[in-house]
Design a protein around this motif. Structure first.
Motif, PDB file in Angstrom:
ATOM      1  N   ASP A 180       2.918 -39.969  72.935  1.00  0.00           N
ATOM      2  CA  ASP A 180       4.146 -40.165  73.250  1.00  0.00           C
ATOM      3  C   ASP A 180       5.041 -40.504  71.920  1.00  0.00           C
ATOM      4  OD1 ASP A 180       2.719 -42.454  73.044  1.00  0.00           O
ATOM      5  OD2 ASP A 180       4.072 -43.123  74.948  1.00  0.00           O
ATOM      6  N   LEU A 181       4.339 -40.857  70.960  1.00  0.00           N
ATOM      7  CA  LEU A 181       5.255 -41.394  69.708  1.00  0.00           C
ATOM      8  C   LEU A 181       5.917 -40.591  69.168  1.00  0.00           C
ATOM      9  CD1 LEU A 181       2.891 -44.452  68.499  1.00  0.00           C
ATOM     10  CD2 LEU A 181       4.963 -44.482  69.829  1.00  0.00           C
ATOM     11  N   GLY A 182       5.627 -38.952  69.144  1.00  0.00           N
ATOM     12  CA  GLY A 182       6.384 -38.065  68.495  1.00  0.00           C
ATOM     13  C   GLY A 182       5.144 -37.173  68.103  1.00  0.00           C
ATOM     14  N   SER A 183       5.742 -36.033  67.227  1.00  0.00           N
ATOM     15  CA  SER A 183       4.820 -35.232  66.390  1.00  0.00           C
ATOM     16  C   SER A 183       4.284 -35.808  65.233  1.00  0.00           C
ATOM     17  CB  SER A 183       5.563 -33.998  66.090  1.00  0.00           C
ATOM     18  OG  SER A 183       4.619 -33.100  65.346  1.00  0.00           O
ATOM     19  N   PHE A 184       2.793 -35.629  65.094  1.00  0.00           N
ATOM     20  CA  PHE A 184       2.244 -36.262  63.850  1.00  0.00           C
ATOM     21  C   PHE A 184       2.022 -35.219  62.878  1.00  0.00           C
ATOM     22  CE2 PHE A 184       1.324 -39.674  67.045  1.00  0.00           C
ATOM     23  CZ  PHE A 184       1.082 -40.761  66.253  1.00  0.00           C
ATOM     24  N   ARG A 185       3.028 -34.635  62.411  1.00  0.00           N
ATOM     25  CA  ARG A 185       3.052 -33.532  61.393  1.00  0.00           C
ATOM     26  C   ARG A 185       4.476 -33.437  60.764  1.00  0.00           C
ATOM     27  NH1 ARG A 185       1.191 -28.498  63.608  1.00  0.00           N
ATOM     28  NH2 ARG A 185      -0.078 -29.715  64.815  1.00  0.00           N
ATOM     29  N   ASP A 186       4.685 -32.744  59.430  1.00  0.00           N
ATOM     30  CA  ASP A 186       5.649 -32.912  58.894  1.00  0.00           C
ATOM     31  C   ASP A 186       5.619 -31.578  57.883  1.00  0.00           C
ATOM     32  OD1 ASP A 186       8.298 -33.608  58.001  1.00  0.00           O
ATOM     33  OD2 ASP A 186       7.613 -34.936  56.509  1.00  0.00           O
ATOM     34  N   GLN A 187       7.032 -31.028  57.717  1.00  0.00           N
ATOM     35  CA  GLN A 187       7.127 -30.110  56.991  1.00  0.00           C
ATOM     36  C   GLN A 187       8.000 -30.018  55.595  1.00  0.00           C
ATOM     37  OE1 GLN A 187       8.735 -26.732  59.523  1.00  0.00           O
ATOM     38  NE2 GLN A 187       6.565 -26.615  60.550  1.00  0.00           N
ATOM     39  N   THR A 188       7.696 -29.292  54.743  1.00  0.00           N
ATOM     40  CA  THR A 188       8.629 -29.215  53.649  1.00  0.00           C
ATOM     41  C   THR A 188       8.655 -27.755  52.852  1.00  0.00           C
ATOM     42  OG1 THR A 188       9.315 -30.238  51.172  1.00  0.00           O
ATOM     43  CG2 THR A 188       6.763 -29.655  51.848  1.00  0.00           C
ATOM     44  N   ILE A 189       9.559 -27.441  52.159  1.00  0.00           N
ATOM     45  CA  ILE A 189       9.889 -26.029  51.478  1.00  0.00           C
ATOM     46  C   ILE A 189       9.472 -26.174  49.945  1.00  0.00           C
ATOM     47  CG2 ILE A 189      11.527 -24.325  51.069  1.00  0.00           C
ATOM     48  CD1 ILE A 189      13.259 -25.176  53.527  1.00  0.00           C
ATOM     49  N   VAL A 190       8.541 -25.298  49.707  1.00  0.00           N
ATOM     50  CA  VAL A 190       8.370 -25.184  48.253  1.00  0.00           C
ATOM     51  C   VAL A 190       8.760 -23.895  47.742  1.00  0.00           C
ATOM     52  CG1 VAL A 190       6.269 -24.855  46.757  1.00  0.00           C
ATOM     53  CG2 VAL A 190       5.972 -26.292  48.619  1.00  0.00           C
ATOM     54  N   ARG A 191       9.782 -24.011  46.994  1.00  0.00           N
ATOM     55  CA  ARG A 191      10.689 -22.825  46.271  1.00  0.00           C
ATOM     56  C   ARG A 191       9.761 -22.613  44.813  1.00  0.00           C
ATOM     57  NH1 ARG A 191      17.080 -22.672  46.643  1.00  0.00           N
ATOM     58  NH2 ARG A 191      16.242 -22.492  48.737  1.00  0.00           N
ATOM     59  N   VAL A 192       9.429 -21.087  44.969  1.00  0.00           N
ATOM     60  CA  VAL A 192       8.702 -20.723  43.777  1.00  0.00           C
ATOM     61  C   VAL A 192       9.502 -19.437  42.897  1.00  0.00           C
ATOM     62  CG1 VAL A 192       6.603 -19.605  42.689  1.00  0.00           C
ATOM     63  CG2 VAL A 192       6.397 -21.244  44.682  1.00  0.00           C
ATOM     64  N   SER A 193       9.721 -19.679  41.927  1.00  0.00           N
ATOM     65  CA  SER A 193      10.515 -18.613  40.772  1.00  0.00           C
ATOM     66  C   SER A 193       9.446 -17.944  39.941  1.00  0.00           C
ATOM     67  CB  SER A 193      11.679 -19.360  40.276  1.00  0.00           C
ATOM     68  OG  SER A 193      12.426 -20.270  41.034  1.00  0.00           O
ATOM     69  N   VAL A 194       9.657 -16.790  39.996  1.00  0.00           N
ATOM     70  CA  VAL A 194       8.781 -15.791  38.963  1.00  0.00           C
ATOM     71  C   VAL A 194       9.560 -15.621  37.916  1.00  0.00           C
ATOM     72  CG1 VAL A 194       7.541 -13.836  39.091  1.00  0.00           C
ATOM     73  CG2 VAL A 194       7.766 -14.966  41.191  1.00  0.00           C
ATOM     74  N   SER A 195       8.935 -15.932  37.039  1.00  0.00           N
ATOM     75  CA  SER A 195       9.533 -15.445  35.416  1.00  0.00           C
ATOM     76  C   SER A 195       8.870 -14.187  35.024  1.00  0.00           C
ATOM     77  CB  SER A 195       9.460 -16.608  34.607  1.00  0.00           C
ATOM     78  OG  SER A 195       7.879 -17.006  34.475  1.00  0.00           O
ATOM     79  N   ASP A 196       9.879 -13.678  34.039  1.00  0.00           N
ATOM     80  CA  ASP A 196       9.407 -12.305  33.578  1.00  0.00           C
ATOM     81  C   ASP A 196       8.683 -12.648  32.315  1.00  0.00           C
ATOM     82  OD1 ASP A 196       8.976  -9.844  32.867  1.00  0.00           O
ATOM     83  OD2 ASP A 196      10.954  -9.434  32.075  1.00  0.00           O
ATOM     84  N   VAL A 197       7.333 -11.850  31.998  1.00  0.00           N
ATOM     85  CA  VAL A 197       6.743 -11.947  30.686  1.00  0.00           C
ATOM     86  C   VAL A 197       6.552 -10.512  30.013  1.00  0.00           C
ATOM     87  CG1 VAL A 197       5.371 -14.302  31.047  1.00  0.00           C
ATOM     88  CG2 VAL A 197       4.540 -11.994  31.584  1.00  0.00           C
ATOM     89  N   ASP A 198       6.243 -10.528  28.956  1.00  0.00           N
ATOM     90  CA  ASP A 198       6.186  -9.245  28.248  1.00  0.00           C
ATOM     91  C   ASP A 198       4.508  -8.779  28.436  1.00  0.00           C
ATOM     92  OD1 ASP A 198       6.171  -6.785  26.758  1.00  0.00           O
ATOM     93  OD2 ASP A 198       6.193  -7.736  24.911  1.00  0.00           O
ATOM     94  N   GLU A 199       4.298  -7.817  29.166  1.00  0.00           N
ATOM     95  CA  GLU A 199       3.230  -7.414  29.966  1.00  0.00           C
ATOM     96  C   GLU A 199       2.464  -6.223  28.930  1.00  0.00           C
ATOM     97  OE1 GLU A 199       2.550  -7.994  34.155  1.00  0.00           O
ATOM     98  OE2 GLU A 199       4.673  -7.278  33.940  1.00  0.00           O
ATOM     99  N   PRO A 200       1.300  -6.220  28.827  1.00  0.00           N
ATOM    100  CA  PRO A 200       0.724  -5.030  27.868  1.00  0.00           C
ATOM    101  C   PRO A 200       0.722  -3.665  28.671  1.00  0.00           C
ATOM    102  CG  PRO A 200      -1.009  -6.288  28.948  1.00  0.00           C
ATOM    103  CD  PRO A 200       0.152  -6.806  28.952  1.00  0.00           C
ATOM    104  N   PRO A 201       0.660  -2.564  28.234  1.00  0.00           N
ATOM    105  CA  PRO A 201       0.613  -1.149  28.725  1.00  0.00           C
ATOM    106  C   PRO A 201      -0.253  -1.264  30.025  1.00  0.00           C
ATOM    107  CG  PRO A 201       0.799  -0.794  26.561  1.00  0.00           C
ATOM    108  CD  PRO A 201       0.498  -2.334  26.846  1.00  0.00           C
ATOM    109  N   ILE A 202      -0.023  -0.367  31.115  1.00  0.00           N
ATOM    110  CA  ILE A 202      -0.857  -0.325  32.210  1.00  0.00           C
ATOM    111  C   ILE A 202      -1.345   1.256  32.159  1.00  0.00           C
ATOM    112  CG2 ILE A 202      -1.102  -0.357  34.553  1.00  0.00           C
ATOM    113  CD1 ILE A 202       0.881  -2.415  34.657  1.00  0.00           C
ATOM    114  N   PHE A 203      -2.860   1.449  32.345  1.00  0.00           N
ATOM    115  CA  PHE A 203      -3.222   2.901  32.488  1.00  0.00           C
ATOM    116  C   PHE A 203      -3.045   3.288  33.830  1.00  0.00           C
ATOM    117  CE2 PHE A 203      -5.191   1.558  28.531  1.00  0.00           C
ATOM    118  CZ  PHE A 203      -5.033   2.732  27.422  1.00  0.00           C
ATOM    119  N   GLN A 204      -3.039   4.444  33.962  1.00  0.00           N
ATOM    120  CA  GLN A 204      -3.075   5.361  35.320  1.00  0.00           C
ATOM    121  C   GLN A 204      -4.153   6.430  35.171  1.00  0.00           C
ATOM    122  OE1 GLN A 204      -1.618   4.397  37.844  1.00  0.00           O
ATOM    123  NE2 GLN A 204      -0.190   2.910  36.892  1.00  0.00           N
TER     124      GLN A 204
END
Length: 774
Positions: A330-354
């Motif tokens: 009855d004391l309340g909810s025993f949990r908590d939440q937070t937001i994790v914001r993830v930013s994706v950065s661009d990198v020079d990638e090698p060629p990809i075969f098909q």
């Protein structure tokens, strides 16, 4: 308090007489107050007997515990006094014995009796807590009246006398939070809001008072420490409502993005928590670091900067306590939440075969150099889409069988292919960015060589067959099969026929079994290996192409001799058949070799005969050589003691044997006298046989003397040739003149003289005509 002791008597009254019965002591207990502080001895009590009439004829004495030291008695009056200060806590009573005696004779007037002096208690000891220090515990948020622990105080005073040992309890300090039962000493909570996170321990002062708390009672106190234990009454809490992290798109799956943590005011296992993702679980996952209790956010799938619908991802992470206590739901909810914001950065990638997992290309094995094998494709995944250049890793194609166009990725043939040598070629193609060769990737290219029918069929092994001379027509003598290095997709199909040159064959036929094998059968009977023991049967095999290829192989058939059961015995031809097969040149070479061998044998025999003639001439020139030739076992040329060489040269003068210390002198021996032969038997031989025992005794004696003499060489030449007797027609037994005499004497009797004359007897044995001629 004075207690008087009397001796009571009882008389039995009777009509005839009056008798006095034995008297006995009648005692009551003595009492003395402890801790007496007066200057005079403390009166304890008095002993008295009814026989004491006050005339001073009775003497009283005491013995036992403290008699004469702590307690003294007046011998005339029987008064007892205590001379020392007594402590009941040290000794509660004393046991003594009393005696009344006649002063004149010192005889006891009454039997000795035992009495007790008890020390009477006063309240002189305070209560004491003997089990301290006291440490207790109670869970936080416990209700009022929850028992914490019990304390106990003890009083050394007499609990059976008065109230000196009756103890009650109370709280001097800390009564706001805890109380104590005044009779039992049980400490209990006084409030219901004890919070460990606010104060985790309390110290109480508990007092114990005797005399049941009345005025003048004595008291003692102790300190009690009460620890507040934790309960899971606090939920986890993130310190921030949002966390921001950045990750490269080249990061591999499982790479950690960042760490966040939720704190809990509780302690121990009540702080254990687990983390889970409420939103954003498609690309990310979260795990819990057991040691630090941190949430580790990691990549779940590959992040692509160019094709992602959004460059920033919001992940909702929730922390939940593992061990929940339903009492505090009855004391309340025993949990908590937070937001994790993830930013994706661009990198020079090698060629990809098909395709990314490699390419499989097929090419015909008859393709010409320069023909196109296939094309590989690769692109730059970055948004700039830079040009890509291709090359072949030459460690995978050291023979340079293939080439690739650096711009288009077209693979061409550099050398002629042979599927039978290598059915597959595995090469590695490298793709790099045109302006940044460090951005490179590799792809495996498997090239399969497709079969072309360019190898004719051949017999699986050089076949040879055997038949019996009495083979029947139509008999299966052998089965043949073929191999083909090619592998047509429809499978092999071979056709077996006899070669054109064997079409007129009247001995054997070929039977195609239709399962890529063929059988050889006899066409007639009555084979003769003396006429012809080997037949050569050419066989033509054609495959199913395209184009169809063929080859001709020869089957060798041997004609053999067999037993009645058909078991082969011999397959060899007769000697005249084999010799007939020899060429004239081989015959000439064989005759020349035989002639050379005959000449060599003749030369060797001539040389041996010439050497033997020379050896015989040398033997005649030197008699000493003859002695050595005939295995004389003398001591050699250096031995001058074995025998006298002059005695051998003088054949008619033999000295008598010298006597030795080891035996008697022997001056003469029986002489050998020839006689005329009568009936083929020599009379001289008979006479010699009569005296032969004496001669044997002489020889044995000389042998024993030689064996016992350590100064002479171990040879028997001296005993053999030293003395031969006198008047012998043979003049001497020596073989020195054997070759130069024409004597026809018979020396066969020497073989009867024992083993020591066996060699000499051999020299005089009659020779065969062949030996004399040689």
């Amino acid at each position: 308090i004075q207690v008087f002791l009397y001796l009571m008597s009882k008389q039995d009254q009777g009509p005839s007489s009056i008798e006095r019965v034995k008297r006995g002591w009648v005692w009551n207990q003595f009492f003395v107050v402890e801790e007496y502080t007066g200057t005079e001895p403390l009166y304890v009590g008095k002993i008295h007997t009814d026989s004491d009439e006050g005339e001073g004829n009775i003497k009283y004495t005491i013995s036992g515990e403290g008699a004469g030291t702590i307690f003294i008695i007046d011998e005339l009056t029987g008064d007892i006094h205590a001379t020392e200060r007594l402590d009941r806590e040290e000794k509660a009573f004393y046991t003594l014995r009393a005696q009344a005696r006649d002063r004149q004779s010192n005889d006891p007037l009454e039997p000795e009796s035992e009495f007790v002096i008890k020390v009477q208690d006063i309240n002189d000891s305070e209560p004491k807590f003997l089990e301290g220090p006291y440490i207790g515990s109670v869970a936080e948020l416990s209700p009022i009246g929850t028992s914490v622990m019990k304390v106990s105080a003890s009083d050394a005073d007499d609990p059976t006398y008065g109230s000196s040992a009756r103890v009650i309890y109370g709280v001097l300090d800390g009564e706001r939070f805890f109380t104590v039962d005044r009779h039992t000493g049980i400490i209990m909570t006084a409030v219901a809001d004890l919070d460990r996170e606010t104060q985790d321990r309390y110290e109480l002062v508990v007092k114990a008072t005797d005399m049941a708390g009345q005025m003048g009672g004595l008291s003692g106190s102790t300190t009690v420490t009460i620890v507040i234990t934790d309960v899971n009454d606090n939920p986890p809490r993130f310190q921030q409502k949002m966390y921001q992290f950045s990750v490269s798109e080249a990061a591999a799956v499982g790479t950690p993005v960042g760490r966040v943590i939720a704190t809990d005011s509780d302690m121990g296992e009540n702080t254990d928590m687990s983390y889970l993702i409420k939103e954003g679980g498609e690309l990310f996952k979260v795990t819990t670091d057991v040691e630090s209790q941190e949430a580790v956010v990691a990549i779940k799938k590959v992040l692509t900067f160019e094709h992602s619908s959004k460059r920033t991802h919001n992940v909702v992470v929730e922390a939940v306590n593992k061990h929940l206590d339903p009492r505090f739901a009855d004391l309340g909810s025993f949990r908590d939440q937070t937001i994790v914001r993830v930013s994706v950065s661009d990198v020079d990638e090698p060629p990809i075969f098909q395709p990314e997992d490699g390419t499989i290309i097929e090419v015909q094995e008859d393709a010409k150099p320069g023909a196109l094998v296939g094309i590989v494709s690769a692109r730059d995944p970055d948004s700039t889409n830079k040009p890509v250049r291709f090359s072949i890793d030459r460690t995978t194609d050291q023979e340079m069988i293939f080439h690739i166009d650096p711009d288009s990725g077209a693979i061409t043939l550099g050398k002629v292919l042979d599927r039978e040598t290598a059915g597959w070629h595995n090469i590695t193609v490298k793709a790099v960015e045109a302006d940044n060769h460090s951005m490179a990737s590799h792809s495996a290219v498997s090239i399969r060589i497709l079969d072309v029918n360019d190898n004719p069929p051949e017999l699986a092994r050089p076949y040879e067959a055997s038949i019996c001379e009495d083979a029947k027509p139509g008999q299966l003598i052998h089965t043949i099969s073929v191999v083909d290095k090619d592998e047509p997709q429809t499978g092999h199909r071979f056709i077996f026929t006899l070669a054109p040159e064997a079409s007129s064959n009247r001995h054997f036929t070929l039977w195609d079994v239709k399962d890529n094998t063929a059988g050889i059968r006899t066409q007639r009977s009555g084979f003769n290996r003396h006429e012809q023991n080997v037949y050569l049967l050419p066989i033509l095999v054609v495959d199913n192409g395209p184009p169809s290829l063929s080859s001709t192989s020869t089957l060798t058939i041997h004609v053999c001799g067999c037993d009645t059961e058909g078991t082969i015995q011999s397959c060899n031809a007769t000697a005249y058949v084999m010799s007939a097969a020899l060429s004239p040149g081989a015959l000439i070479a064989l005759l020349v070799c035989m002639l050379i061998l005959i000449v060599l044998v003749l030369l060797i025999l001539t040389l041996k005969r010439h050497r033997k003639g020379q050896r015989m001439t040398e033997d005649e020139e030197d008699m000493r050589d003859n002695v050595i030739k005939y295995n004389d076992e003398g001591g050699g040329e250096q031995d001058t003691q074995a025998y006298d060489i002059s005695a051998l040269r003088n054949l008619y003068d033999f000295p008598e044997a010298k006597s030795c210390d080891s035996g008697p002198d022997i001056h003469s021996l029986p002489q050998w006298v020839p006689a005329s032969r009568v009936g083929g038997v020599s009379e001289g031989a008979t006479a010699a046989s009569a005296d032969f025992s004496l001669f044997k005794g002489y020889i044995r004696k000389k042998v024993e003397q030689a064996d016992a003499d350590l100064t002479v060489p171990p040879y028997d030449s001296f005993q053999t040739y030293a003395f031969e007797g006198t008047s012998s027609p043979a003049l001497s037994l020596s073989s020195i003149h054997t070759l130069s005499t024409t004597s026809e004497q018979d020396f066969s009797y020497l073989s009867n003289w024992g083993p020591r004359f066996r060699q000499l007897a051999g020299y005089y044995a009659p020779g065969k005509p062949e030996e004399e001629g040689s």
